[in-house]
Design an enzyme around this catalytic site. Structure first.
Site: not given
Ligand SMILES: O=P(O)(O)OC[C@H]1O[C@H](OP(=O)(O)OP(=O)(O)O)[C@H](O)[C@@H]1O
Ligand SMILES: O=c1cc[nH]c(=O)[nH]1
Ligand SMILES: [Mg+2]
Length: 211
Positions: A202, A110, A106, A205
């Site tokens: 995340d 944006t 991603r 991660d």
């Protein structure tokens, strides 16, 4: 609210494990194990409609006609990277499934998804598909992954996620109303960076220890 195609796990084990997963102090090792375990629990729900046939088995007492899986063919499709964390949980429940990979990231600015890899089993169009990703945020990545599978001729597609934002579910219901979505928990909202709140951070991660 959501349609009957959205299946939110209301199960104490899933709720408990998700709470540990969300804790920022949970180690990479524990995080990985929990993702796998919750994946296995959600697979239990996502396979509830599997067709059965019967076969005759001789128990120590008698012959009996007993239920057995009718042998549907599956492919589990992780959205890389984070989706990889769910694959072994699914495979422990459906060991004969094939695995197809979609690499997608991603754009942080944006929030648009970009496909960088796609490798599917040859007969993927003949298989029931379970797309797996821990996070459903805007829904852009899952939307693109489902579109990719439909382009390849797949028509029986399920999506499995651990944590979803309401925005992501609403988006998918509009663009892919045929897809059943299995969700560990629906969170409150997305923040201005497209992160799920309260969420777990995340997922990629935290699974791979890259931050
Ligand atoms: O619903 P969306 O708004 O599209 O966001 C969700 C996606 O973002 C994360 O992947 P990321 O892009 O961080 O890639 P990674 O798995 O390599 O970390 C997550 O694993 C989903 O694929
Ligand atoms: O909260 C979020 C949103 C997208 N991707 C993640 O890994 N976490
Ligand atoms: Mg990530």
């Amino acid at each position: 609210m959501f349609s009957e195609k959205v299946h939110v796990m209301n199960h104490p084990l899933v709720a408990h494990k998700l709470t540990i997963l969300r804790d920022k102090n949970t180690s990479v090792k524990d995080f990985r194990e929990l993702v796998s375990e919750i994946g296995m629990l959600i697979t239990y729900e996502a396979t509830r409609d599997l067709p059965l046939t019967t076969k005759v088995v001789e128990t120590p007492l008698c012959k009996a006609e007993l239920p057995t899986l009718a042998g549907k063919k599956f492919a589990v499709v992780p959205i890389l990277r984070a989706g990889l964390g769910l694959v072994d949980g699914v495979l422990r429940m459906v060991p004969s499934a094939r695995v197809g990979h979609i690499g997608m990231f991603r754009d942080e600015e944006t929030l648009e998804p970009h496909v960088y890899f796609c490798k599917m089993p040859k007969d993927v169009a003949d298989r029931d598909i379970i797309i797996v990703d821990p996070m459903l945020a805007t829904g852009g990545s899952a939307d693109a992954a489902i579109t990719e599978m439909k382009k390849r001729g797949c028509h029986n597609i399920k999506l499995m996620v651990l944590v979803a934002a309401p925005e992501g579910i609403e988006h998918l219901q509009k663009v892919h109303p045929d897809v059943d979505i299995y969700v560990g928990a629906v969170d409150d909202h997305l923040n201005e960076h497209g992160y799920i709140v309260p969420g777990l951070g995340d997922a990629g991660d935290r699974i791979f220890g890259t931050k």
